[in-house]
Design a protein around this motif. Sequence first.
Motif: not given
Length: 943
Positions: A612-619
């Motif tokens: 996956g390419q997106i870094l979904e870092e959370g809050i």
Amino acid sequence: MNGLAGVREGDRRDTGVYQPAGAADAARGGERTGDMADVLDQLLDLDRSQLEPSELRELNSQEMREWLESLDYVLASGGPERVKEILDALEAHAEKHGVRLPFESDTTYVNTIPAEQQPEYPGDLDIEKRITNMIRWNAMAMVVHANTESPGIGGHIATYASAANLYEVGQNHFFRGPEKGPDADLIYFQGHATPGFYARAYLEGRISEEQLLNFRRELADPPGVSSYPHPWLMPHFWSFPTVSMGLGPIMSIYQARFRRYLEDRGLYPKGSGKVWAFIGDGETDEVETLGAIRVAARAKLDNLIWVVNANLQRLDGPVYGNGQIIQELEGIFRGSGWNVIKVAWGSAWDELLKRDKDGVLIKRFEELVDGESQRYAAFGGPELKERFFNTPELKALVADFTDEDFNRLNRGGHDPVKIYAAFKAATEHKGQPTVIIARTVKGYGMGSAGEAQNVAHQAKKLDENEMRAFRDRFDLPISDEDIKSKPFLRLDPDSPEHEYLMARRRELGGFQPERVVRAEPMPAPDFALFEEFLDPSGDRAVSTTMIAVSLLRKLVRDERWGKLIVPIVPDEARTFGMEALFRQIGIYSPVGQLYEPVDSANLLYYKESRDGQILEEGITEAGSMASFVAAGTAYANYGVNTVPFYLFYSMFGLQRVGDLVWAAADSRAKGFLFGGTAGRTTLAGEGLQHQDGHSHVLALPVPNLLAYDPAFAHELAIVVHDGFRRMYEQQEDVFYYVTIGNENYPQPGAPEHLSREELREGVLNGLYLFRPSGKKRAKLRAQLFGSGSIMNCVLEAQEILERDYGVAADVWSVTSYKALYRDALITDRRNRLNPGAEPERPYVYRALERTKGPLVAASDYMKVLPDVLARYLPRPMVSLGTDGFGRSEARAELRDFFEVDARHVVLATLHALAQEGQLEASAVEKARDALGISPDKADPYHD
Ligand SMILES: Cc1ncc(C[n+]2csc(CCOP(=O)(O)OP(=O)(O)O)c2C)c(N)n1
Ligand SMILES: [Mg+2]
């Protein structure tokens, strides 16, 4: 039968007391004879509360023995794994019956690696000791020199003194240099231990004596080395700025995670390289230090090693004088899923631990608070002898000890053998990040000049006696006469020490630290990719946020750049309408997706994947910013031109993580920061905490941060395209802050009166004429500046002024006050330094000098933003802006409240004309009333 059978239903007696089956069996048979057996049999049938104390003691001790014997049996026959299984089952069983076990996350206060499991030390300890001692001396001497020459210039001696052995074991055996490619390590050196790193680089021949002499004098000739690790100032030496406490630790976590990301996405070969971070124990006070450690455990980052230099002190005094910082930290890290290796006690303690059959020494370790043990380090062996060995049992352990023996009882962090064992175990550990917590002495070797003193951190000078003591302690070849001159010790190139030092670094792949930029320049994407953004959107109302996301979607599809784009979001993708990207490019997860997402039936489902390419870092804006820095510096650390696009609520950007932005700047990070839902009046409803009217002001101080507040799609496209050109084609070390709003309006497209080149130049320089007045022969004229989404208010004001007041107003789009200001400062300075030359005018002056009428600026930011230009304009300017706290309201009301809507722009323009004597005050008053503006209106700043 022997064995730990737990509690069996059948063993329940009439008394209602549970007993372990093994204990009951043993109590009835086995080796017991005579009266005692009978007594026990009776006891087992009794309610314990009825027993005499002596009977109860006997029962308890018998029972305990039985359990321990059973455990020994299992250990011998089934091994530790079986013991663990049984203990787990017992724990579960006890909990089922309401027994609540106290939570203990730390382990006994001994070294995690017992002496018998220590590997053989592979180096030459004597030679390494001599080298280490020379470095210790040079590090101390450079600080003393600097402060003798320039009193008050500062620097630290005590920190490196405490950490020297940790670094030297690393330098001789672990830290792999840049030549190792994917096996190279990235090392976050503790910021204020710098004198030690320069002292080593001096022995390696990488730093000259003059540079050492001019430590902290970067403007001297020749320039000295910088106070702390600053890639901006020493771009060939430092990679990671660490001295703002807490930022090094959090950035190292996201660095290790980003390295995995690059590997998993096939952008960088998989290697054995580690990310090391050296951290002060006081530094763990910072929320940034400990706040993200679970991220590392969750991602199973066994490429991450932290070394906490637990010298038990920070700047003012003990870190945790009334407790044990090492034990506390162990608990925190273990609880967060880290592998913890404590290096508490030096080898000299091993003998005592062996002698200690009753556990009295361990018990003493466990009760010893840090404030007390600091005394032993400060006052030496006698203090330890008297105060630590304070019971007959403890005294017996050291009955044969000489004073010298007490002095040898060292802390583990000063024992290379112990350190080596820990580093080796850490580098080999799989599936978890490791933290090594090493007990050291702050100011080790400084003696009366500061060793373990509360003032150690601030000690910058040693007098002659103290330096002599230092020399003797480390057995250094300096004569009494030479001491005064504080000579730097150098190594003869043919000396065995020099050969050893260089051979170790050669074998380990080059020096550390060393910053090498390997990425090649890469041409910007073809502008054709962005061409459509120059066209009007017709009736379609689109926000600049939507435009930014479309740009991103196009970029990730680009053949050359696609894979290199790193979108980063702190749990705000849906806020920005980015959810389509979830499906298109996936969210990075090192383990892929182990579940079927709840929205799997949707086209745009929540897709996690290993590539996956997106870094979904959370809050976590701090974590996201740390990712931005990792991705934005990959051109140097990995030779990969990744381009971070970090989208966040603008209020939680420069204000919230300003220091990380500063660290990004120092790190020479590249990439795009998109401050979304920007503007104090454009983000409706959210109110005081969310409405940002100052992030552009906060962008002013960061020298290599270019800040833009685009109003339209074409401006955004031009800025982003040029960003690629400057950052990756020209390899300029700059990065971008671009605000984007969520107000939808038709995009007008590129204005027709300008050529492509004129438009490009204007947008990038920060100002261009967007819509000249159609009224050619008006008596009254004005120049209006609009930016971001307030541009539409200004365009409306232009119409009102023409229609209702006969004022021909030209409208300029100001895309960057910062860029205009910077240009003005450059010209100003050039003129001042060249008083004889024809004075030059800044861009903003030249653009406006042939125009007529007052200048009126309106933006969704504080008034001070346009005001930075005041000195550089051909005529005075009025600025409207959004000073004050936001409110929960709708846009129109907010713009009225903050006095930036079209009516207020009109009023400000008419008032400026009146001040120039072109209108009567009464006419302005009339206009004010006609516009519905009350003179008693509340001041948005205060009310
Ligand atoms: C954010 C921040 N706050 C304060 C400081 C000032 N400061 C520099 S070193 C230090 C004490 C460090 O103690 P510790 O982390 O235990 O390191 P040691 O020197 O003991 O190894 C402080 C408060 C700083 N550099 N950064
Ligand atoms: Mg400390």
